[in-house]
Design a protein around this motif. Structure first.
Motif, short mmCIF file in Angstrom:
data_model
loop_
_atom_site.label_atom_id
_atom_site.label_comp_id
_atom_site.label_asym_id
_atom_site.label_seq_id
_atom_site.Cartn_x
_atom_site.Cartn_y
_atom_site.Cartn_z
N VAL A 6 0.80 -1.53 -0.08
CA VAL A 6 0.17 0.43 0.23
C VAL A 6 0.84 1.57 -0.71
N TYR A 301 -3.57 -6.24 0.27
CA TYR A 301 -3.12 -5.20 0.46
C TYR A 301 -2.08 -5.26 1.43
N THR A 303 0.15 -4.03 4.03
CA THR A 303 0.60 -2.68 4.75
C THR A 303 1.63 -2.97 5.80
N GLU A 308 -2.04 0.67 9.94
CA GLU A 308 -1.84 1.22 8.43
C GLU A 308 -2.90 -0.24 8.24
N VAL A 312 -6.36 1.37 6.21
CA VAL A 312 -6.30 1.76 4.85
C VAL A 312 -8.35 0.89 4.57
#
Lengths: 423, 423
Positions: A6, A301, A303, A308, A312
């Motif tokens: 990400v 994704y 992270t 985080e 997201v």
């Protein structure tokens, strides 16, 4: 399935299908026809679009009885158990009317009243989902809606799928009409000789149904126009990759445009899930659909940490969110945007689609930022109640007319003054 | 004002102004410009449409301080008292998150979360109503919305009316931008260098504002698009004709298309109210507007009895309903459709517009059949929470996958099966 570190903005938003101008014109014409010709238009469109020649739009009791013959007893029991669970959950959403009294004799309140009537659109063929009927009818019934009508396009032989008839009957709905498409929506909005107009139309449908709902909105209420389905799984290194892959695929099989996303701080889990998705895809009956969805709208994704990953997830604002982390429940408070939150390894998304109790009609396309699951609230409306006392008028009348004059609304001020003068 | 013996269908419905195609295109272009050029587009449209050349979009603290000099202390006190009342009423609408636990370890719930951010449109010039600010901001604040932004078109000299600035400041709102029209709506939906994008846009505006709100709906949420205002007075022979006439005119002065209607079984009252309306109209500053409204959209319906009067009222489904009958409160339960119900002789409609506490943003154009007043509910969204237990999965998994297979969704069924296999 792409694995992405990400970096920048993430989004589940896809353009909504607004239809072509030909489709919009076709829908306008159908609505106009139904308004002018009523049942005759419905029967003629049903012949044209569904290939069914009907004597009567209404489903007969004998058809419902025959439908029971075709339903597996285990499935029937599952339907009955689901109805109990869904009813129980929605019962807890019921809001009461309330009143509050002041010492000066003023009474203020909020009156909750069920809608008079609701129409539920049930798609035909393979998309005739009994679960949709339960999820739309039960909140309306719990709200206290008296008149609930189902419309659904018939098959070529003029029949409605047995699972639809049985589910509707289990819910006590006896008013089912064999009509679909824009013509069914028009009939529910304007009424015909046979079909009574309703106050609100809910339920999923194809682009013609969606366009017709948009067109009649304002005259009647509609539910949200749903986009393709979405799931985000938020997981840490402790999660079971096989479960996650299976859950991602359960969304992906819905639609080529469905979106299935894993967000995790664990590169290992990302790799495992990717491999599992590929492995499990192999034997799926809807492999082609699921594969297209995973390819175009699927993503993993990775992270830098769980913090985080939560951020997201909130940016994505998914329809369905599964949390598969250690102490998953403790993260629920940090989720600001999600239609439904499935917590822990046994809360597979299909548990909510069918059985647990909460509604499966959920906000898609990032609208969980501001929209809610379908609920009892969608089948009631509220009215404010104001009973102002003579004493309150004497005490506050001057303030009220001052505010009216501040806005240049002299007649408003005089409506107050005329009462003050009488004292 | 026409007096009509009720015979057939009655309705308050007027066609909503959908704008001309030129207007819609202009709005599309403005939105596109704001997306591409940001603040520069806002400043240039403000110069073009409002005739104001601005250095900065944001209202400065000094301007707010100066605004207080222009406000009459009595009016300031009235604003403060109204804020207390409105806050108190909306506080009672707050819904709590809830959870329920089952013996098998399953947890189900509904999480209530405030929207992150809301933008409020405040019209300029004579329609800059401080009461609108209170009625939109307070429910958002009570809901817990952290970021509330106000946009309002400046006057030619670049200023915002003092009443707007003072009211906003009294509510603790410090983010006020000098921008109006479709460009302001575009800025709230997409964000610019200065203005942060929001999740929902509320507040009234002219046709360009309404079209822009429609255009950005889906990306952000919007409130209802309000039609012209309406009042229905349901009264019997005991009612005060002067009060009724004053209240009818207080709606009529809003707009040539506003609708003011009396429904009564008393021919005598009908005659008296008609005479009073004509008499009171004479001296109204907004006589021309009110007269046009009364002529085109005003009516007195005489019914055969009170029962029929109640039925007619429900058919009209008015935004504002006043009940001026003997034992008026006893009729409230029979009103199925009304945005706000004002009960008894002292509950003049302006009491609710400004001061009593309930919201004055109400469903118009017959939509009270299915819509509610603006409320705290409009500034929160809900998420379902499902934490299924291992035991619940073992016990119900087979039912869930049976339902999934009934709908032909094999991947759904397998997401359940994979967990059952592990046991």
């Amino acid at each position: 399935m792409k694995i992405v570190q990400v970096t920048d903005e993430v989004s589940l938003k896809r353009d909504l299908d607004a239809g072509t101008s030909e489709q919009r014109e076709a829908v306008e014409k159908i609505i106009q026809d139904v308004r002018e010709k009523g049942d005759a238009a419905l029967l003629s469109y049903t012949e044209k679009f569904d290939g069914a020649t009907l004597d009567s739009l209404l489903v007969e009791k004998a058809e419902v009885n025959a439908a029971y013959e075709q339903i597996d007893p285990g499935v029937l029991n599952a339907i009955r158990a689901a109805i109990v669970n869904i009813h129980d959950f929605h019962q807890r959403q019921v809001q009461q009317s309330w009143m509050t009294t002041k010492e000066d004799g003023t009474i203020l309140g909020q009156k909750v009243t069920p809608l008079d009537s609701v129409g539920l659109y049930v798609p035909g063929g393979k998309a005739a989902y009994p679960s949709s009927i339960m999820m739309n009818v039960i909140p309306a019934q719990v709200a206290g809606v008296k008149q609930i009508t189902i419309v659904s396009p018939p098959q070529k032989d003029g029949s409605i799928p047995a699972s639809v008839l049985v589910t509707a009957n289990e819910l006590g709905i006896t008013t089912i009409y064999k009509v679909g498409g824009a013509q069914a929506v028009a009939a529910l909005a304007y009424g015909t000789e046979t079909i009574q107009a309703v106050d609100k139309i809910t339920g999923p449908g194809n682009i013609y149904v969606a366009l017709a709902k948009r067109a009649v909105f304002g005259r009647v209420d509609i539910d949200m126009i749903a986009g393709p389905s979405e799931i985000v799984v938020l997981a840490d290194e402790n999660a079971n990759a096989r479960y996650i892959a299976a859950d991602l695929l359960s969304q992906a099989e819905h639609d080529e445009r469905a979106s299935a996303v894993l967000v995790t701080p664990s590169q290992d889990l990302a790799d495992e899930v990717k491999a599992e998705v590929i492995r499990q895809l192999e034997t799926l009956p809807k492999r082609e659909i699921a594969q297209a969805s995973i390819q175009d709208y699927g993503a993993i994704y990775v992270t830098k940490d769980l913090e985080e990953a939560v951020n997201v997830t909130n940016e994505l604002a998914p329809e369905h969110l599964e949390i598969l982390t250690e102490d998953a429940m403790s993260l629920v408070g940090r989720i600001r945007h999600a239609g439904a939150i499935f917590v822990g390894p046994y809360s597979s998304e299909p548990v909510g689609d069918y059985f647990a109790g909460p509604n499966h009609v959920l906000p898609t396309n990032g609208t969980a930022r501001f929209s809610s699951p379908l609920s009892v609230d969608d089948f009631v409306k509220k009215s404010s109640v104001i009973s102002y006392s003579k004493q309150a008028m004497k005490q506050n009348g001057a303030s009220i007319s001052a505010l009216a004059r501040l806005e240049g609304l002299e007649a408003h001020a005089r409506a107050i003054d005329i009462r003050l003068e009488d004292e």
